[in-house]
Design an enzyme around this catalytic site. Structure first.
Site, short mmCIF file in Angstrom:
data_model
loop_
_atom_site.label_atom_id
_atom_site.label_comp_id
_atom_site.label_asym_id
_atom_site.label_seq_id
_atom_site.Cartn_x
_atom_site.Cartn_y
_atom_site.Cartn_z
N CYS A 48 0.85 -1.19 0.00
CA CYS A 48 0.00 0.00 0.00
C CYS A 48 0.89 1.24 0.00
O CYS A 48 1.80 1.36 0.82
CB CYS A 48 -0.90 -0.01 1.24
SG CYS A 48 -1.91 1.47 1.42
N CYS A 51 0.43 3.18 3.61
CA CYS A 51 0.92 2.68 4.90
C CYS A 51 1.98 1.58 4.82
O CYS A 51 2.53 1.18 5.84
CB CYS A 51 -0.25 2.20 5.75
SG CYS A 51 -1.01 0.67 5.15
N CYS A 97 -7.23 -1.20 1.52
CA CYS A 97 -6.16 -1.69 2.38
C CYS A 97 -6.77 -2.00 3.75
O CYS A 97 -7.47 -1.16 4.32
CB CYS A 97 -5.06 -0.64 2.51
SG CYS A 97 -3.77 -1.08 3.69
N CYS A 100 -5.11 0.67 6.47
CA CYS A 100 -5.38 2.12 6.52
C CYS A 100 -6.62 2.54 5.75
O CYS A 100 -6.91 3.73 5.66
CB CYS A 100 -4.17 2.90 6.01
SG CYS A 100 -3.91 2.80 4.23
N CYS A 120 -8.37 -5.85 -9.63
CA CYS A 120 -8.03 -4.80 -10.58
C CYS A 120 -7.64 -3.57 -9.76
O CYS A 120 -8.51 -2.91 -9.18
CB CYS A 120 -9.24 -4.55 -11.46
SG CYS A 120 -8.93 -3.51 -12.87
#
Length: 132
Positions: A48, A51, A97, A100, A120
């Site tokens: 991510c 984070c 995510c 976060c 995707c």
């Protein structure tokens, strides 16, 4: 908007590029075939951008022809959360995510085996940590 929400938005504005903020925090989508990881063949773990939470292994990445990085599985049960998205007059499943809550993209049930899934994902939501 509460003071806490304003503080949170300011923190993300300071950490992310305008494109990353718009995609990850405001749930936008980058245009197809424009993201830096759409055609990437490098080996590593996609994390991510917000984070650093590990999300996808490059071993599960494949060319779906959609114009966005596509994966047939997540790295672990701690990687992503899925939410029903009824915007734009259709039912989709949004992927965020799990750490976060950053918007990553969507998952569809038209991917390859063994899962049959196509995650995707927006390139702007990802950071590739290459294996050495």
């Amino acid at each position: 908007m509460t003071d806490t929400e304003r503080d949170e938005n300011e923190r993300w504005h300071n950490k992310l590029t305008p494109e990353q903020f718009t995609i990850c925090r405001l749930k936008a989508t980058e245009p197809p075939f424009t993201g830096k990881y759409a055609d990437c063949k490098k080996d590593g773990i996609y994390q991510c951008i917000c984070c650093g939470n590990p999300l996808f292994d490059s071993a599960t990445k494949y060319d779906s022809g959609s114009g966005w990085p596509s994966f047939w599985d997540v790295l672990s049960e701690h990687s992503v959360a899925e939410h029903v998205d009824a915007s734009h007059g259709m039912r989709r499943v949004e992927v965020t995510c799990k750490s976060c809550d950053a918007h990553l993209g969507h998952v569809f049930e038209d991917g390859p085996q063994p899962t049959g899934l196509r995650y995707c994902i927006n390139s702007a939501a990802l950071d590739l940590k290459e294996r050495l």
